[in-house]
Scaffold this active site. Sequence first.
Site, PDB file in Angstrom:
ATOM      1  N   GLY A  88      -0.809  -9.546  -4.942  1.00 53.53           N
ATOM      2  CA  GLY A  88      -1.816 -10.264  -4.168  1.00 53.53           C
ATOM      3  C   GLY A  88      -1.268 -11.575  -3.635  1.00 53.53           C
ATOM      4  O   GLY A  88      -0.212 -12.044  -4.088  1.00 53.53           O
ATOM      5  N   CYS A 128       3.757  -7.691  -9.625  1.00 52.07           N
ATOM      6  CA  CYS A 128       3.810  -8.995  -8.942  1.00 52.07           C
ATOM      7  C   CYS A 128       2.676  -9.908  -9.445  1.00 52.07           C
ATOM      8  O   CYS A 128       2.737 -10.408 -10.543  1.00 52.07           O
ATOM      9  CB  CYS A 128       3.786  -8.801  -7.423  1.00 52.07           C
ATOM     10  N   TYR A 129       1.605 -10.101  -8.651  1.00 55.69           N
ATOM     11  CA  TYR A 129       0.476 -10.918  -9.130  1.00 55.69           C
ATOM     12  C   TYR A 129      -0.063 -10.342 -10.434  1.00 55.69           C
ATOM     13  O   TYR A 129      -0.434 -11.078 -11.354  1.00 55.69           O
ATOM     14  CB  TYR A 129      -0.621 -10.957  -8.069  1.00 55.69           C
ATOM     15  N   HIS A 183       8.018  -4.722  -6.322  1.00 52.93           N
ATOM     16  CA  HIS A 183       7.012  -3.763  -5.852  1.00 52.93           C
ATOM     17  C   HIS A 183       7.583  -2.346  -5.885  1.00 52.93           C
ATOM     18  O   HIS A 183       8.263  -1.920  -4.941  1.00 52.93           O
ATOM     19  CB  HIS A 183       6.564  -4.115  -4.431  1.00 52.93           C
ATOM     20  N   GLU A 219       6.053   0.306  -5.430  1.00 52.88           N
ATOM     21  CA  GLU A 219       5.288   1.193  -4.541  1.00 52.88           C
ATOM     22  C   GLU A 219       5.840   1.278  -3.127  1.00 52.88           C
ATOM     23  O   GLU A 219       5.493   2.210  -2.386  1.00 52.88           O
ATOM     24  CB  GLU A 219       3.812   0.758  -4.492  1.00 52.88           C
ATOM     25  N   VAL A 236      -1.707  12.327  16.375  1.00 53.66           N
ATOM     26  CA  VAL A 236      -1.781  13.102  15.134  1.00 53.66           C
ATOM     27  C   VAL A 236      -3.083  12.837  14.383  1.00 53.66           C
ATOM     28  O   VAL A 236      -3.765  13.770  13.949  1.00 53.66           O
ATOM     29  CB  VAL A 236      -0.577  12.764  14.222  1.00 53.66           C
ATOM     30  N   ASP A 237      -3.461  11.553  14.239  1.00 50.64           N
ATOM     31  CA  ASP A 237      -4.597  11.195  13.395  1.00 50.64           C
ATOM     32  C   ASP A 237      -5.914  11.792  13.900  1.00 50.64           C
ATOM     33  O   ASP A 237      -6.636  12.449  13.151  1.00 50.64           O
ATOM     34  CB  ASP A 237      -4.726   9.672  13.306  1.00 50.64           C
ATOM     35  N   SER A 238      -6.224  11.548  15.173  1.00 52.39           N
ATOM     36  CA  SER A 238      -7.496  12.045  15.700  1.00 52.39           C
ATOM     37  C   SER A 238      -7.508  13.566  15.793  1.00 52.39           C
ATOM     38  O   SER A 238      -8.559  14.196  15.641  1.00 52.39           O
ATOM     39  CB  SER A 238      -7.793  11.421  17.066  1.00 52.39           C
ATOM     40  N   LYS A 244       0.105   7.861   7.171  1.00 52.55           N
ATOM     41  CA  LYS A 244       0.554   8.760   8.232  1.00 52.55           C
ATOM     42  C   LYS A 244       1.245  10.006   7.678  1.00 52.55           C
ATOM     43  O   LYS A 244       0.986  11.121   8.143  1.00 52.55           O
ATOM     44  CB  LYS A 244       1.497   8.009   9.170  1.00 52.55           C
TER      45      LYS A 244
END
Length: 514
Positions: free
Chosen positions: A56, A83-84, A171, A173, A228-230, A370
């Site tokens: 954060g 981290c935080y 991090h 992730e 792609v998304d829509s 994505k």
Amino acid sequence: MRKEVPIVVLDFGSQYTQLIARKLRESGVYTEVVPYREDLEAIKARKPKGIILSGGPASVYAEDAYHPDEGIWDLGLPILGICYGMQLIAQHFGGEVVPADHHEYGKARLHITKPDSPIFKDVPDNSIVWMSHGDRVEKLPEGFETIAVSDNSPHAAIADENRQIYAFQFHPEVHHSVEGVKMLKNFAKYICGAESTWNMGSFAKEKIEEIRKQVGDKKVLCGVSGGVDSSVVAALLHEAIGDQLIAVFVDTGLLRKNEAQQVQDMFKQLGIDLITVDASEKFLSRLKGVTDPERKRKIIGETFIEVFDEEAKKHADEVSFLAQGTLYTDVIESVSVKGPSKTIKSHHNVGGLPEWMTFELVEPLREIFKDEVRKLGLELGLPKHMIGRHPFPGPGLAIRVMGEVNEEALRLLRDSDEIMQEELRASGYYDKVWQAFTVLLNVSSVGVMGDNRTYDNTVCVRMVESVDGMTATFAYVPHDILENISRRIINEIDGINRVVYDISSKPPATIEWE
């Protein structure tokens, strides 16, 4: 809410928080992100096997620092702080957190000092990890030990293994932490005892049921761009509600060359009826004279909703819902969602939506990324050539023109983008980069052509490598490909005499220029 959530992530506002959940889901462990202030009973109701505290932007020693429900420490569950989250653990158990002498951003090498720790199972020493912090743990709490260090972090990872509490200064992730997924999976599997039972097939089934429950027998207007998304949202809605779907494609005048026809052809292949609305004159007239990027996005967002509203009124049945291909990367940069994250820029479909909008939103992709969308599309049977298209922003070419958007600027941008795409496909590099596009800088410079002086525009070529759009590095494309792109753009497009290549990473830059 699910009956059981193996891993719960408390969000303290990191731009990367949702990546924690994504990486664990990728490993088959279902994970949910909740606000750091989530009520203890709501956490317990999920029956978690472990808790992760995210990073954060705040400092734990600040007066307005973010703190979770104190009851989480007494649940007896394994905890991982990032981290935080690490600094919060250190402070809570009696350690000391101070401002770092130097902010540490970017790659670092992790030297594991306790290789038999279960969280480092099968993790090689000196792995690359990603640092992004301005505070550090000065003094460890009683019962904790250092299990890894880096050149600039004497406590890069700490643990109290008797209480199964672990913490990382880095991090794990983010994509650039090479063994980060393995560390997260080790925490979930070997420390928390979570099982790998979740996949995109189960996600699709869940979302179809959620859509049916939310929508009932009402009509849903789905705004599609051909991206792609829509397209995946439209396919998911078609699977869930069939003829209740009204798919609307808006030609904003801000599309790439021949894109409108390509979109229509694509939806024919999918067997989904598509209504095409040519609103290019409306969009371009409203953008006339506008140079501020945030204003552009808000104008585009408001105009989209206005067009959708006008289309909805044409249908006899009441249209109460608007479906969008909003992703988590759109959301986290635009608004604070689960925790106190900072706004980076307004996306037209998030921070750019007008207050007068009456539609209820249907956004089934809102908390995925994505690469997950592409997996979902394949799960739904969409063709690979559609799923593999590079991301294209909803505001279109408007945010790739620096300054005012007009027909001449769009001509230069469309033609340069088409040349770049042609060269990438011809060289086999289109599928080797995550995203590639050109930007019209609206900066003129002196050149010489045929012994004559020119004073024409500059185009920037932007190509990036990424997995999820949250972090990105510029693509190492062979110089001969870049040379061909530059030569063709300058030779074939009247009005451009200079081409530059963007070598910025995200962060600190964003992928798009506006």
